[in-house]
Scaffold this motif. Structure first.
Motif, mmCIF file in Angstrom:
data_model
loop_
_atom_site.group_PDB
_atom_site.id
_atom_site.type_symbol
_atom_site.label_atom_id
_atom_site.label_comp_id
_atom_site.label_asym_id
_atom_site.label_seq_id
_atom_site.Cartn_x
_atom_site.Cartn_y
_atom_site.Cartn_z
ATOM 1 N N SER A 170 0.775 -1.260 0.073
ATOM 2 C CA SER A 170 -0.056 0.066 -0.015
ATOM 3 C C SER A 170 0.725 1.268 0.132
ATOM 4 O O SER A 170 0.457 2.313 -0.437
ATOM 5 C CB SER A 170 -0.825 0.015 1.222
ATOM 6 N N ILE A 171 1.916 1.186 0.879
ATOM 7 C CA ILE A 171 2.916 2.333 0.834
ATOM 8 C C ILE A 171 3.265 2.592 -0.590
ATOM 9 O O ILE A 171 3.597 3.705 -1.287
ATOM 10 C CB ILE A 171 3.979 2.169 1.687
ATOM 11 N N ILE A 172 4.014 1.456 -1.354
ATOM 12 C CA ILE A 172 4.782 1.592 -2.404
ATOM 13 C C ILE A 172 3.835 2.147 -3.734
ATOM 14 O O ILE A 172 4.149 3.070 -4.470
ATOM 15 C CB ILE A 172 5.449 0.288 -2.906
ATOM 16 N N MET A 173 2.514 1.469 -3.721
ATOM 17 C CA MET A 173 1.542 1.940 -4.566
ATOM 18 C C MET A 173 1.052 3.320 -4.528
ATOM 19 O O MET A 173 0.957 3.986 -5.424
ATOM 20 C CB MET A 173 0.505 0.747 -4.680
ATOM 21 N N MET A 174 0.768 3.692 -3.156
ATOM 22 C CA MET A 174 0.266 5.065 -3.047
ATOM 23 C C MET A 174 1.279 6.088 -3.426
ATOM 24 O O MET A 174 1.211 7.180 -4.067
ATOM 25 C CB MET A 174 0.105 5.192 -1.458
ATOM 26 N N ALA A 175 2.736 5.987 -3.202
ATOM 27 C CA ALA A 175 3.761 6.821 -3.419
ATOM 28 C C ALA A 175 3.982 6.793 -4.773
ATOM 29 O O ALA A 175 4.151 8.074 -5.321
ATOM 30 C CB ALA A 175 4.862 6.265 -2.590
ATOM 31 N N SER A 176 3.790 5.729 -5.378
ATOM 32 C CA SER A 176 4.217 5.738 -6.889
ATOM 33 C C SER A 176 2.896 6.438 -7.779
ATOM 34 O O SER A 176 3.326 7.200 -8.620
ATOM 35 C CB SER A 176 4.345 4.265 -7.260
ATOM 36 N N SER A 177 1.881 6.168 -7.425
ATOM 37 C CA SER A 177 0.664 6.870 -7.985
ATOM 38 C C SER A 177 0.690 8.411 -7.842
ATOM 39 O O SER A 177 0.651 9.299 -8.748
ATOM 40 C CB SER A 177 -0.653 6.430 -7.594
ATOM 41 N N ILE A 178 1.013 8.904 -6.624
ATOM 42 C CA ILE A 178 1.358 10.470 -6.312
ATOM 43 C C ILE A 178 2.521 10.853 -7.024
ATOM 44 O O ILE A 178 2.394 11.864 -7.841
ATOM 45 C CB ILE A 178 1.389 10.738 -5.020
ATOM 46 N N CYS A 179 3.630 10.228 -7.179
ATOM 47 C CA CYS A 179 4.734 10.597 -8.016
ATOM 48 C C CYS A 179 4.488 10.578 -9.526
ATOM 49 O O CYS A 179 4.956 11.626 -10.187
ATOM 50 C CB CYS A 179 5.703 9.852 -7.678
ATOM 51 N N SER A 180 3.707 9.722 -9.996
ATOM 52 C CA SER A 180 3.046 9.807 -11.251
ATOM 53 C C SER A 180 2.551 10.997 -11.659
ATOM 54 O O SER A 180 2.694 11.487 -12.691
ATOM 55 C CB SER A 180 2.624 8.402 -11.651
ATOM 56 N N LEU A 181 1.513 11.350 -10.603
ATOM 57 C CA LEU A 181 0.840 12.447 -11.206
ATOM 58 C C LEU A 181 1.585 13.860 -10.983
ATOM 59 O O LEU A 181 1.351 14.851 -11.739
ATOM 60 C CB LEU A 181 -0.596 12.531 -10.275
ATOM 61 N N ILE A 182 2.458 13.624 -10.005
ATOM 62 C CA ILE A 182 3.367 14.963 -9.937
ATOM 63 C C ILE A 182 4.121 15.079 -11.235
ATOM 64 O O ILE A 182 4.457 16.325 -11.609
ATOM 65 C CB ILE A 182 4.156 14.961 -8.703
ATOM 66 N N LEU A 183 4.648 13.997 -11.547
ATOM 67 C CA LEU A 183 5.660 14.222 -12.991
ATOM 68 C C LEU A 183 5.012 14.581 -13.929
ATOM 69 O O LEU A 183 5.379 15.154 -14.842
ATOM 70 C CB LEU A 183 6.211 12.734 -13.128
ATOM 71 N N ASP A 184 3.431 14.217 -14.075
ATOM 72 C CA ASP A 184 2.726 14.434 -15.191
ATOM 73 C C ASP A 184 2.332 15.954 -15.131
ATOM 74 O O ASP A 184 2.132 16.674 -15.991
ATOM 75 C CB ASP A 184 1.530 13.896 -15.058
#
Length: 703
Positions: free
Chosen positions: A554-568
């Motif tokens: 849950s930590i990895i997926m949450m962090a990765s999804s927010i990072c994806s949106l920030i990079l976008d």
């Protein structure tokens, strides 16, 4: 007439005088002294301190000590049982009378007799001498510090706790016992008393609670003050634990009835405040359900309706909050010399904290019904439920007015302000639309409030997170956070939590609430953020470092999804030029996104046992988050990824999308269509089953 006068004159001549008794006291034999004592107790006034002092000096302390020891059965000449009882009663009566003179009570001879008096109380339960024993202990303990210390060291608290339950209700003995316990808990170090005698103090609470319920005189208030003193002490946790182990709940029922009697009658404000303090303590021990329920006092016809308690406590707390907030506003902003009122302000802030705590406990009780009105009505009536909600709405409005007043006076710091934010956050977490206009107006300021010991806002954001997470599910709520700049406070709070690097379960809950709030914001296409906002870049770095070394899906997926949106959202130039973003952060982001692909269960059926540890049921449940990540990777016109509407991300070409991050980790790989996903999965399969081919991937990195 002459005959009557003559008879009266002869009778006065026969009555012994004080001088006659003093001569007996100075005699050589104990029989003379004993006869003098028997005579003097019949005519000497206990309040005549001068006469008492003369008698004490003439008699001397040694004879009384021998008499007391003989009465207890420890003397050299014990004698018959009848004689011992008479000696004991006489010695204790005389000693109690002597101690009415403070100088005698404070003497070493009297202090040294405390263990013998405690022994007499333990042996002679129900005896007429017990009242004199309690009076002796009270007079000696109040006369000097050594007296109360000797009482405590001699096991006085244990004796009192074991005897109080059997003392007659409302008697002078129970009054003296109450005061003796009060002296011990006030004058001696609390850390010692509470840690050494938690069980004894719990027995005292049970005994005093009974008096608090049944008495209807001034002693009721003394019982109230003693109970609030014991239970509100900062070291009272062991006593709480001991009370939770009590077999029955009679003590809490007695407190319920006593507190209601105080709150529903016209008594001094200080008594009502003590009742609220006691209420807060009891709820902390037995839970919020104590607030609601019909209670019957054992052995009486007293019966109170189930709703009476919660309504009385809510109304009393609301009145206290309104009065205290008004007083604090005057002392802080209008009084001529605010610095001289510092102590008064601190007292009112402490009292305000008690009232706020009770309101929070009532909110918690209402929220425990799960929002189901039918469930609530099964426990409390519909009319009561309506009154509670109406009262809470009004009180939160008053608290928000106090916050506005502080804003107008430029106040950003204060424990009273932070406590106000906490109670606001507790209610808005259950009713996000309450006082909506005031909340929107003050939101930015509320999130900037600091406690006295805080260097930057932290707890104010923590208290409002549940409400922020709920309102950002809607576009309107996101617009409020974006327009006020409040989203930056949430981002800063999340970064601060991550930087602590020593998470508790409570911290993890706050982290995920903050993550959900930020995710809700980033997923709304209608909300526009600047591409070079530094707060998001700092969050990108923090999230990538947070997930490093974590195995929680849950930590990895949450962090990765927010990072994806920030990079976008973020431009490459802003990212590379930010001082907090270093070259190593690119590698951290790459690893994070790669792990999120792995944890999605891509290799569930084809990986060996060594990789099975990376695949968890939690990761499989994060499908929506994975779709956000894969959607961020699809930026060159490849196939659109179907995402649950509530998590719908923005699909647009970004200068630094997830595809480029993966490209940084595996040079030469370009994600433009469906095939790169297959290639990525195939690459991991090769690495897992043919590790000797790892050089194919390492060589480009080295070059």
């Amino acid at each position: 007439m002459e005959e009557h006068a003559s008879s009266s004159s002869s009778s006065s001549q026969l009555q012994p005088s004080l001088d006659d008794c003093l001569k007996l006291f100075r005699g050589e034999r104990d029989e003379q002294r004993l006869a003098g004592l028997l005579v003097v107790t019949k005519f000497c006034n206990k309040d005549d301190h001068t006469a008492i002092r003369k008698i004490y000096d003439a008699l001397g302390p040694q004879f009384l000590h021998r008499l007391l020891r003989t009465g207890i059965g420890k003397g050299s000449d014990v004698g018959s049982s009848d004689n011992r009882d008479a000696y004991l009663q006489l010695s204790i009566t005389v000693l109690a009378a002597f101690c009415r003179v403070p100088q005698i009570a404070a003497s070493e001879e009297m202090i040294n007799k405390i263990p013998l008096i405690l022994e007499a109380i333990s042996r002679e339960a129900g005896s007429p001498i017990i009242e004199d024993c309690y009076e002796y202990l009270f007079l000696v303990s109040t006369a000097s510090e050594e007296g109360v210390q000797t009482l405590y060291k001699s096991g006085g608290l244990n004796v009192l706790a074991s005897q109080m339950m059997i003392l007659p209700d409302g008697s002078h003995m129970i009054e003296l016992a109450l005061r003796l316990v009060q002296i011990i808990v006030i004058k001696l170090p609390s850390e010692n008393v509470y840690s050494e005698h938690p069980t004894d103090l719990s027995l005292v609470v049970c005994a005093v609670a009974k008096q608090f319920a049944v008495l209807q005189n001034a002693l009721k208030f003394e019982a109230l003050h003693l109970l609030s003193t014991i239970l509100s002490n900062r070291y009272s946790a062991p006593v709480y634990d001991a009370l939770r182990l009590v077999e029955n709940d009679v003590w809490s029922t007695n407190l319920w009835i006593g507190i209601l009697a105080i709150l529903q009658n016209r008594v001094a404000p200080s008594h009502k405040l003590h009742a609220l303090v006691l209420t807060e303590c009891v709820i902390s021990i037995v839970g919020e359900r104590w607030l609601n329920g019909e209670m019957n006092l054992t052995g009486s016809q007293v019966s109170l309706p189930a709703d009476r308690c919660i309504l009385l406590i809510l109304e009393s707390s609301r009145v206290e909050i309104a009065v205290l907030l008004n007083d604090l506003a005057y002392l802080k902003y209008e009084a001529s010399n605010a610095s001289s009122n510092r102590e008064n302000i601190l007292v009112k802030q402490r009292n305000l904290g008690v009232a706020f705590s009770l309101v929070e406990k009532i909110i918690k009780l209402i929220s425990s019904f799960g929002g189901e009105e039918s469930t609530a009505n099964a426990i409390i009536s519909e009319s009561t439920f309506t009154k509670i909600i109406s009262g809470l709405n009004e009180t939160i409005g008053v608290v928000l007015d106090y916050i506005r007043d502080a804003k107008e006076h430029g106040q950003m710091k204060g424990d009273d302000l932070l406590a106000a934010v906490r109670v606001i956050g507790s209610y808005l977490a259950e009713a996000p639309d309450a006082c909506k206009d005031k909340v929107i107006e003050l939101l930015g300021y509320i999130l900037s409030i600091e406690g006295e010991d805080e260097l930057s806002p932290f707890y104010s954001i923590c208290f409002l997170l549940p409400m922020l997470c709920q309102i950002t599910l809607e576009t309107g709520g996101c617009k409020i956070l974006a327009s006020s700049g409040a989203f930056r406070e949430v981002v800063g709070y999340l970064i601060a939590l991550i930087d602590q690097n020593n998470f508790t379960s409570e911290d993890n809950g706050s982290i995920f609430l903050a993550c959900d709030t930020i995710l809700n914001l980033l997923l709304k296409e209608q909300i526009k953020f600047p591409s070079d906002d530094p707060s998001f870049i700092r969050l990108l770095v923090a999230l990538s470092r947070w997930a490093e070394g974590m195995d929680d899906a849950s930590i990895i997926m949450m962090a990765s999804s927010i990072c994806s949106l920030i990079l976008d959202l973020t431009s490459e130039e802003a990212l590379l030029n930010h001082p907090d973003f270093i070259s190593g952060d690119v590698g951290n982001l790459s690893k994070l996104i790669r792990r999120s692909f792995v944890m999605c269960g891509q290799l569930t059926n084809s990986c060996s046992d060594c990789t099975q540890d990376l695949i968890s049921d939690d990761a499989k449940a994060e499908v929506d988050l994975f779709q956000i990540i894969t959607a961020g990777a699809d930026f060159h016109g490849g196939p659109q990824v179907h995402v649950n509407p509530m998590w719908e991300p923005r699909h647009k070409s970004a200068p630094w999308p997830v595809g480029d991050i993966v490209h940084q980790f595996i040079p030469g790989l370009v994600i433009e269509s469906f095939w790169p996903y297959c290639f990525l999965s195939l690459s991991f399969l090769i690495l897992f089953f043919f590790p000797f081919l790892h050089f194919l991937f390492l060589v480009p990195l080295l070059l």
